[in-house]
Structures are given as structure tokens and as C-alpha cells.
Motif scaffolding. Structure first.
Motif, short mmCIF file in Angstrom:
data_model
loop_
_atom_site.label_atom_id
_atom_site.label_comp_id
_atom_site.label_asym_id
_atom_site.label_seq_id
_atom_site.Cartn_x
_atom_site.Cartn_y
_atom_site.Cartn_z
N PRO A 179 -0.28 16.58 -7.63
CA PRO A 179 -0.44 16.80 -6.17
C PRO A 179 -1.16 15.67 -5.46
CG PRO A 179 -1.97 18.17 -7.41
CD PRO A 179 -1.07 17.54 -8.42
N GLU A 180 -1.85 14.82 -6.21
CA GLU A 180 -2.65 13.76 -5.60
C GLU A 180 -2.07 12.37 -5.83
OE1 GLU A 180 -6.94 13.90 -6.03
OE2 GLU A 180 -6.80 15.98 -6.69
N TYR A 181 -0.77 12.29 -6.05
CA TYR A 181 -0.21 10.97 -6.34
C TYR A 181 1.14 10.77 -5.67
CZ TYR A 181 0.38 6.64 -8.98
OH TYR A 181 0.51 5.31 -9.34
N LEU A 182 1.32 9.58 -5.08
CA LEU A 182 2.59 9.10 -4.59
C LEU A 182 2.71 7.63 -5.00
CD1 LEU A 182 2.80 10.50 -0.94
CD2 LEU A 182 4.24 11.18 -2.86
N PRO A 183 3.88 7.15 -5.33
CA PRO A 183 4.04 5.72 -5.68
C PRO A 183 4.02 4.85 -4.43
CG PRO A 183 6.16 6.82 -5.77
CD PRO A 183 5.14 7.90 -5.50
N LEU A 184 2.88 4.81 -3.76
CA LEU A 184 2.78 4.14 -2.46
C LEU A 184 3.12 2.66 -2.54
CD1 LEU A 184 -0.55 5.79 -1.22
CD2 LEU A 184 1.76 6.26 -0.39
N ALA A 185 2.82 2.01 -3.67
CA ALA A 185 3.10 0.58 -3.80
C ALA A 185 4.59 0.29 -3.79
CB ALA A 185 2.48 0.04 -5.08
N HIS A 186 5.42 1.31 -4.04
CA HIS A 186 6.87 1.13 -4.08
C HIS A 186 7.56 1.73 -2.86
CE1 HIS A 186 6.61 -0.15 -8.31
NE2 HIS A 186 5.70 0.79 -8.44
N MET A 187 6.78 2.22 -1.90
CA MET A 187 7.35 2.88 -0.74
C MET A 187 7.42 1.92 0.45
SD MET A 187 5.53 6.63 -1.28
CE MET A 187 6.61 7.57 -0.22
N LYS A 188 7.99 2.36 1.55
CA LYS A 188 8.17 1.51 2.72
C LYS A 188 6.84 1.18 3.39
CE LYS A 188 12.76 3.40 3.74
NZ LYS A 188 13.60 4.12 4.73
N PRO A 189 6.72 0.01 4.03
CA PRO A 189 5.47 -0.36 4.71
C PRO A 189 5.03 0.66 5.74
CG PRO A 189 6.93 -2.25 4.55
CD PRO A 189 7.73 -1.06 4.09
N SER A 190 5.97 1.35 6.38
CA SER A 190 5.62 2.34 7.40
C SER A 190 4.88 3.54 6.82
CB SER A 190 6.88 2.83 8.12
OG SER A 190 7.80 3.41 7.20
N THR A 191 4.92 3.71 5.49
CA THR A 191 4.26 4.83 4.85
C THR A 191 2.75 4.79 5.07
OG1 THR A 191 5.96 4.87 3.13
CG2 THR A 191 3.91 6.06 2.67
N LEU A 192 2.16 3.60 5.04
CA LEU A 192 0.70 3.48 5.10
C LEU A 192 0.13 3.91 6.46
CD1 LEU A 192 0.13 0.16 3.11
CD2 LEU A 192 0.31 2.52 2.28
N PRO A 193 0.67 3.43 7.59
CA PRO A 193 0.13 3.94 8.87
C PRO A 193 0.36 5.43 9.07
CG PRO A 193 2.03 2.49 9.23
CD PRO A 193 1.62 2.33 7.81
N ILE A 194 1.47 5.95 8.57
CA ILE A 194 1.71 7.40 8.66
C ILE A 194 0.68 8.14 7.83
CG2 ILE A 194 3.33 9.24 8.06
CD1 ILE A 194 5.60 7.29 8.69
N PHE A 195 0.37 7.61 6.65
CA PHE A 195 -0.62 8.18 5.75
C PHE A 195 -1.97 8.30 6.45
CE2 PHE A 195 -3.42 8.07 1.97
CZ PHE A 195 -2.78 8.99 1.16
#
Length: 369
Positions: free
Chosen positions: A149-165
Motif C-alpha cells: 500500500p505504500e509503494y509506487l514505481p514513481l521513478a518509472h512513471m510520468k513526470p506529471s505524477t510528482l506534482p499530482i502526488f
């Protein structure tokens, strides 16, 4: 602060952040490191009750006093200063929720209840939102997988993921007010809604695909108690604002402080791991390498990663070690293990460097994705 700030000659150099992604799949366990970690920290396992209570209570007292100061401040400048102090102090107090999930309750009698009443309820973050959830994140077979529940492969996701996060954390206090002030009482009337609330809105998680199971046994009673007091608090806040008893200015500052705590924690979460696993089960050593230590001499981690969380990789290696023992454990392992040891490969110098690494990784080609 409770961590030792003194530097030692044996401090190992931290790693540059321009390195390529770590290949985690297939990394074998470093038995020497794991054995040294276990043997060198046997005398550091017992939590100091007086320190837990003192640290948490003082942090909470400063945080609430500064919150009142922000509300009563004569001008914007003083209000902002008091607000920042309140955010940092209450952030530290709130992070004891992490310790509650790891330390045996019999070794800290009354601490879970006391923390929930003094911190969890006013911040609308009861410990049941983390207990059980966080244990899965430390599971040998489920860390970094779709079941974590506490993990997403953020390093492999789209750049827009980080500001949404980060945006999600800004809105967190509104979500908590709705969760406990509206959905909790309604879910007691509508069973279908209750199942949804338990499954999707009862955990501090970042994996949107994770669904929580209903609690059982003693934990069910703890959950009921904590949810009840948080619901009463949230309904009370809504009622006081609606009737004009609680001024909108005070309400906005209160919500702003909770939002500030959530944002700092979300930033810390972004650099707690490298987020480079793509769903495969990992060895303990691979999990360690996907996690991050930000040891001294950097000072700012005392603010953005307090209560021992600047040693997050070490925490994944020794999850039961109390927060006040992590600094000493780090120095012992630094001195005992050579510079080529796996242990030193999880140390990084700064938050900004880690954020840059993560952002750069999101912009790399993703094999047609």
C-alpha cells in the motif's frame, strides 16, 4: 532533537545523485551486512519510555502553542512565523505514528492511546490509519509489489505524477474532514458505504489499487475507539465553523497547518525510497538499496526527516530499532563495515539531490510506455 549531531571520522562519503537506476531484481542478500546489523545493535533495541513521552509531548505542546499564536498574531508576518513553527513541531509529533506501528505496545504502555488523544485526534490522523498498513510495506515478499500500500514505481512513471502526488497532500485536511466528519457517521447507516470507506479510505497509502480488509480482534476495538474520537472531533469542527463559533480565520489556519504537515511528509516520502522497483519481490538487501539514508553532516533532515526517518534505509534493515537508537546504530555500522560495503550505497547527501534524481528518472524513456 534527540539524535546525536556529532560527526565522527569514520563517516563514509555519500553517493552522488547522477548515478543510473539501481538494478534491484536479482540482488542477493548481503549476509555480512545483515549479520553485522543484527549483532552490533542488540543492546539498542529497548525503547526509552521517558524519551518517547517527553519528545512527543514537548513537540505537541510547542505545535499547539504556535498554532494559537498564529491565530492571535497581530499581523501576517508573525502569523506566518508561528505557523511555520506549528507545522514543524506538529509534524514531529505526528511522526510518532510511525513508531507506534513498530514498537511493541507492552514496552510503551499507554503511549498509543495517549498519542491518539493528544495528536491523532486533533490532526485527524489516528494510528489505525497506519497500523497494519505499514507492516505490509515491511513484508519480505510484498515490499514494492502491487500488494504494497505504500509503494509506487514513481521513478518509472510520468513526470506529471510528482506534482499530482504533492497536490494530494495539500488537499489532505479537507479529505480527512470529509472522511471523519461526514463519511464515518453515514457509513454506520449504510453498510455498502462502510465497506468502501474501510477498503479505500482507511489507510495512509499511496497505492490507489490497494484495498484494506476489515479489522478483527483487539485491533478492531482500537480502530472503533480511534475512529469514534476522530469523528466526534471532525463533526465538532464542522459544527463550530457552521455556527460561527469558530472564526473562518482560525479554521483556515488550523487546516493550513495540517496541510503543511502533510506536504512536508509527502516530500519526505518522495525521497524515502528511490522508487525504482517495478513490482517484483525483492531481497532484504535490494529493499535496503531502494531505500535512503541522509546521514550527517546535513542539518536540514533534522527538520524534514525527524524521529529517526533520516535513516530510512537502516530502518528497513532493522525495523524494530527505536528511533533514538538509529544514529548510534548508523555510526557503529559505518565504522565496522568497509567503504565498499553495501551499507554505504544507501547514503545520499541532500533532499534536493534526491528530488532531482527522481525527477530525472521520470523523464527517461520508458520502453514504449
Amino acid at each position: 532533537m534527540t539524535d546525536t549531531f556529532a560527526l565522527k571520522p569514520a563517516d563514509a562519503p555519500t553517493r552522488e545523485v547522477r548515478e543510473p537506476r539501481i538494478r534491484l531484481s536479482g540482488v542477493a542478500d548481503d549476509r555480512e551486512m545483515m549479520r553485522a546489523a543484527a549483532e552490533l545493535t542488540r543492546d539498542l533495541q529497548k525503547p526509552k519510555q521517558w524519551l518517547y513521552w517527553t519528545d512527543c509531548l514537548v513537540s505537541a505542546a510547542i505545535g499547539y502553542a504556535a498554532l494559537v499564536g498564529a491565530v492571535l498574531a497581530p499581523n501576517v508576518g508573525w502569523a506566518l512565523l508561528a505557523g511555520v513553527v506549528s507545522i514543524l513541531a506538529l509534524y514531529r509529533a505526528t511522526l510518532f505514528i510511525h513508531e507506534i506501528t513498530h514498537v511493541k505496545h507492552s514496552l510503551l504502555p499507554g503511549f498509543r492511546t495517549g498519542w491518539n488523544v493528544l495528536v491523532g485526534m486533533p490532526m485527524m490522523l489516528p494510528s489505525f490509519m497506519y497500523e497494519g498498513i505499514h507492516a505490509i510495506h515491511h513484508s519480505r515478499t510484498r515490499y514494492g509489489t502491487a500488494e504494497d500500500p505504500e509503494y509506487l514505481p514513481l521513478a518509472h512513471m510520468k513526470p506529471s505524477t510528482l506534482p499530482i502526488f504533492l497536490l494530494v497532500s495539500v488537499l489532505m485536511p479537507v479529505g480527512l474532514l470529509i472522511r471523519f466528519g461526514i463519511l464515518t457517521p453515514l457509513s454506520l447507516i449504510f453498510p455498502k458505504l462502510r465497506r468502501v470507506v474501510v477498503a479505500k479510505y482507511s489507510g495512509l497509502q499511496i497505492n490507489p489499487g490497494y484495498e484494506r480488509k476489515a479489522p478483527t480482534g483487539e485491533f478492531r476495538r482500537q480502530w472503533a475507539f480511534q475512529e469514534t474520537i476522530c469523528s466526534i472531533w471532525a463533526i465538532g469542527v464542522i459544527a463550530l465553523v457552521a455556527t460561527g463559533i469558530l472564526p473562518l480565520k482560525a479554521f483556515a489556519i488550523y487546516m493550513g497547518v495540517i496541510s503543511g504537515v502533510a506536504v512536508i511528509n509527502q516530500v519526505r516520502t518522495l525521497v524515502a525510497h528511490l522508487w525504482e522497483n517495478e513490482g517484483e519481490p525483492l531481497t532484504v538487501t535490494a529493499q535496503f538499496l531502494d531505500s535512503v539514508n541522509v546521514p550527517p553532516p546535513s542539518f536540514l533532515p533534522y527538520l524534514w526527516a525527524p524521529v529517526g526517518l533520516r535513516y530510512h534505509a537502516l530502518h528497513h534493515l532493522l525495523p524494530s530499532l527505536p528511533y533514538h537508537s538509529l544514529t548510534q546504530a548508523h555510526y557503529r555500522l559505518t565504522e565496522a563495515l568497509g567503504l565498499e560495503s553495501t551499507y554505504h550505497k544507501a547514503s545520499y547527501p541532500t533532499l534536493s539531490g534526491l528530488m532531482a534524481r527522481l525527477a530525472n528518472n521520470t523523464m527517461k524513456p520508458r520502453d514504449g510506455r
